[in-house]
Design a protein around this motif. Structure first.
Motif, mmCIF file in Angstrom:
data_model
loop_
_atom_site.group_PDB
_atom_site.id
_atom_site.type_symbol
_atom_site.label_atom_id
_atom_site.label_comp_id
_atom_site.label_asym_id
_atom_site.label_seq_id
_atom_site.Cartn_x
_atom_site.Cartn_y
_atom_site.Cartn_z
ATOM 1 N N VAL A 1 113.227 79.010 90.857
ATOM 2 C CA VAL A 1 112.334 77.451 89.803
ATOM 3 C C VAL A 1 111.255 77.033 90.895
ATOM 4 C CG1 VAL A 1 111.869 76.536 88.370
ATOM 5 C CG2 VAL A 1 113.925 77.928 88.423
ATOM 6 N N ASN A 2 109.807 76.961 90.549
ATOM 7 C CA ASN A 2 109.376 76.506 91.652
ATOM 8 C C ASN A 2 109.694 76.659 92.891
ATOM 9 O OD1 ASN A 2 107.412 75.533 89.855
ATOM 10 N ND2 ASN A 2 108.486 73.274 89.350
ATOM 11 N N SER B 1 99.800 80.006 91.003
ATOM 12 C CA SER B 1 99.155 79.241 90.423
ATOM 13 C C SER B 1 100.956 78.392 91.207
ATOM 14 C CB SER B 1 99.220 78.755 88.851
ATOM 15 O OG SER B 1 99.537 77.072 89.020
ATOM 16 N N MET B 2 100.836 77.314 92.152
ATOM 17 C CA MET B 2 102.328 76.447 92.117
ATOM 18 C C MET B 2 102.379 75.521 90.870
ATOM 19 S SD MET B 2 103.052 78.396 94.749
ATOM 20 C CE MET B 2 104.525 78.047 94.882
ATOM 21 N N ASP B 3 101.464 75.025 90.187
ATOM 22 C CA ASP B 3 101.903 74.157 89.149
ATOM 23 C C ASP B 3 102.619 74.694 88.534
ATOM 24 O OD1 ASP B 3 99.892 72.369 90.702
ATOM 25 O OD2 ASP B 3 98.685 73.310 90.205
ATOM 26 N N HIS B 4 102.078 76.435 88.496
ATOM 27 C CA HIS B 4 102.932 76.579 86.680
ATOM 28 C C HIS B 4 104.064 77.295 87.214
ATOM 29 C CE1 HIS B 4 98.765 76.796 84.029
ATOM 30 N NE2 HIS B 4 98.492 75.994 85.458
ATOM 31 N N ASP B 5 103.943 77.834 88.281
ATOM 32 C CA ASP B 5 105.401 78.705 88.495
ATOM 33 C C ASP B 5 106.850 78.612 88.139
ATOM 34 O OD1 ASP B 5 105.448 81.723 89.965
ATOM 35 O OD2 ASP B 5 107.271 80.725 91.034
ATOM 36 N N GLY B 6 107.176 79.480 87.659
ATOM 37 C CA GLY B 6 108.514 77.779 87.147
ATOM 38 C C GLY B 6 108.115 77.538 86.164
ATOM 39 N N THR B 7 107.871 77.154 85.404
ATOM 40 C CA THR B 7 106.989 76.105 83.818
ATOM 41 C C THR B 7 107.653 77.076 83.141
ATOM 42 O OG1 THR B 7 105.564 76.232 84.226
ATOM 43 C CG2 THR B 7 106.281 74.815 85.943
ATOM 44 N N LYS B 8 106.753 78.281 83.146
ATOM 45 C CA LYS B 8 107.164 79.213 81.836
ATOM 46 C C LYS B 8 106.454 78.614 80.828
ATOM 47 C CE LYS B 8 111.973 81.480 82.076
ATOM 48 N NZ LYS B 8 112.257 81.960 81.893
ATOM 49 N N GLN B 9 105.095 77.833 81.129
ATOM 50 C CA GLN B 9 104.315 77.403 80.465
ATOM 51 C C GLN B 9 103.307 78.220 80.005
ATOM 52 O OE1 GLN B 9 105.241 73.901 78.106
ATOM 53 N NE2 GLN B 9 107.000 75.234 79.084
ATOM 54 N N GLY B 10 103.465 78.862 80.547
ATOM 55 C CA GLY B 10 101.783 80.068 80.307
ATOM 56 C C GLY B 10 101.401 79.842 82.237
ATOM 57 N N PHE B 11 100.432 81.143 82.347
ATOM 58 C CA PHE B 11 99.492 81.155 82.854
ATOM 59 C C PHE B 11 98.770 80.281 83.309
ATOM 60 C CE2 PHE B 11 101.343 85.318 82.334
ATOM 61 C CZ PHE B 11 101.826 85.418 83.567
ATOM 62 N N GLY C 1 103.982 81.035 85.686
ATOM 63 C CA GLY C 1 103.462 80.182 84.308
ATOM 64 C C GLY C 1 103.996 81.524 82.992
ATOM 65 N N ALA C 2 104.350 82.481 82.881
ATOM 66 C CA ALA C 2 105.268 83.394 81.763
ATOM 67 C C ALA C 2 106.327 83.101 82.247
ATOM 68 C CB ALA C 2 105.153 84.968 82.751
ATOM 69 N N GLY C 3 106.197 83.001 80.713
ATOM 70 C CA GLY C 3 107.366 82.405 79.723
ATOM 71 C C GLY C 3 107.748 82.644 78.482
ATOM 72 N N LYS C 4 106.938 83.282 78.191
ATOM 73 C CA LYS C 4 106.671 84.403 76.252
ATOM 74 C C LYS C 4 105.919 85.313 76.297
ATOM 75 C CE LYS C 4 105.253 80.521 74.093
ATOM 76 N NZ LYS C 4 105.255 79.167 72.961
#
Lengths: 251, 197
Positions: free
Chosen positions: A21-22, A172-182, A203-206
């Motif tokens: 995660v991150n 995107s390191m800000d999005h990576d691991g967050t599962k909140q979208g690209f 950022g992919a989560g769903k």
């Protein structure tokens, strides 16, 4: 019509697949060769293997693992991590890799992109870019996000294209691991500003995140790790959903 | 048994692995005399068409290949080599199939290279037996073979229609990589190995 590609990414360390995660708190998600074969069966369009410890600990990528994957896999794959010379890349090519991905080495020595493109063709050279948003600007980061550079992300990507990159893998390191979208905003800007394929990452989560990134940006492929490794998003289901939105996919 | 032309243009590990998975026996062709040991010949190839042609010329295999009467399959740049000319390096090629290899036009709003899975329309050629029309294959190339109805046996579309596969007599060429094209690609390789002399 050219299909949008779905690319599971297998981060490997010591011959095993991991995903942090991150990029911290690594979890073991299995044997890379077996996972690769399963993904090919499920309909993955391509695979990316990143030896995430290679740069940090100066460890070369395991050629034997690459050979095992190439023997079993009937879809293309990219290998990245610790590639800093033409000789490193050639060894991977000869072991069956379709493409190599370079990141830190390209930043430290941009001429490497040109050398690799001349030696093996642009189609072999993926330039991976890790980016973080700082005070409204995107900056290229190295070593899994640990080290900021003086390169603005969009400028660096255009330069890499000019030097002979055949494809950009943008994380995107800000999005990576967050599962909140690209990071659709940045991905769309980048995809529009260059004339080579772009792989969206981080950022992919769903399922909706994949739909979003293909409908809202001009990217050619989307990459993810944990949502695939842990079976949260089965690839056949993902592709059916994308098809419902008239996104061209291979089924 | 398939003979693979071994002229140093790109990696053949994946092609060999695919043939192994399919239990299709194969060997390497380094000299003209070795062409006789095989019933079918594959010309692989990745990279720059002009450079690949130079390497092939250095092996002395160009004329012996042109004289072959057994099934020959060019893959990717190997396919381009059997055409007359490539815009890549302004190179004259083997001219077995009298068509041209041209650079994709980025002004058409397409990205170059053409990279990924694209569907093809094939014309019920034996090479595509059992392969569904509209099946997808894996492409990665910046130069393409112009569409010519006489030689085209499968068409793909990227900005414009181009030949994904061609045939003239015993010579076949595919622009995509069957060794990387999943089950459809494996079927095509199997079909090629079954082509009668």
């Amino acid at each position: 019509m050219l299909s949008k590609r779905i690319i599971p990414c297998l981060d490997v360390k010591d011959g095993r697949t991991v995903k942090g995660v991150n990029f911290v708190d690594l979890k073991d998600a299995g044997d890379p060769v077996e996972l690769a074969w399963q993904y090919a069966q499920q309909g993955a369009d391509e695979l990316v293997f990143l030896d995430i410890t290679a740069t940090h600990e100066r460890r070369g990528t395991t050629l034997e693992m690459v050979k095992s994957v190439a023997r079993q896999l009937n879809i293309p794959f990219t290998i990245g991590g610790g590639i800093s010379t033409v000789a490193d890349a050639e060894a991977l090519l000869n072991a069956g890799a379709d493409k190599i991905s370079i990141n830190s080495a390209a930043v430290r020595n941009p001429a490497l992109i040109e050398e690799l493109a001349k030696a093996f063709g642009v189609q072999f050279v993926v330039v991976a870019v890790d980016t973080k948003l700082i005070e409204g600007k995107n900056w290229v980061h190295l070593n899994g996000g640990r080290l900021i550079t003086e390169l603005e992300t969009e400028n660096w990507i255009r330069k890499a294209e000019g030097l002979g990159a055949g494809e950009i893998l943008l994380t995107s390191m800000d999005h990576d691991g967050t599962k909140q979208g690209f990071d659709c905003l940045l991905l769309d800007k980048v995809a529009k500003s260059i004339n080579i394929p772009v792989i969206a990452s981080g950022g992919a989560g769903k399922v909706e995140h994949f739909t979003e990134v293909f409908l809202q940006t001009g990217v050619d492929a989307a990459l993810a790790a944990s949502v695939f490794h842990f079976g949260e998003i089965p690839i056949p289901y993902l592709k059916e959903e994308l098809k419902k939105h008239h996104i061209p996919v291979r089924i | 048994m398939i003979g693979i032309i071994n002229y140093g243009a790109g990696n053949i590990f994946s092609l060999c692995s695919a043939l192994e998975r399919l239990n299709i026996p194969f060997g390497m062709v380094n000299t003209a005399a070795e062409l006789d040991s095989y019933t079918h010949i594959i010309i692989p190839g990745v990279g720059h068409a002009g450079a690949a042609m130079k390497k092939l010329e250095q092996t002395g295999l160009v004329e012996p290949i042109k004289a072959l009467k057994k099934p020959v399959l060019g893959i990717c740049v190997g396919m381009q080599l059997i055409t007359a000319h490539s815009e890549e390096g302004d190179a004259n090629l083997m001219n077995i199939v009298p068509v041209k290899t041209r650079l994709f036009n980025k002004d058409q709003g397409i990205k170059i290279p053409h990279m990924g899975w694209n569907n093809i329309e094939h014309k019920n050629n034996s090479l595509f037996e059992g392969v569904e029309n509209d099946a997808q294959f894996y492409f990665v190339h910046s130069y393409f073979i112009e569409y010519n109805p006489t030689f085209d046996i499968a068409t793909a579309n990227y900005g414009m229609p181009f030949s994904a596969a061609v045939q003239k007599d015993n010579f076949y060429g595919v622009q995509f990589h069957p060794e990387k094209s999943g089950i459809a690609g494996e079927r095509l390789l199997k079909n090629f190995s079954n082509l009668k002399q």
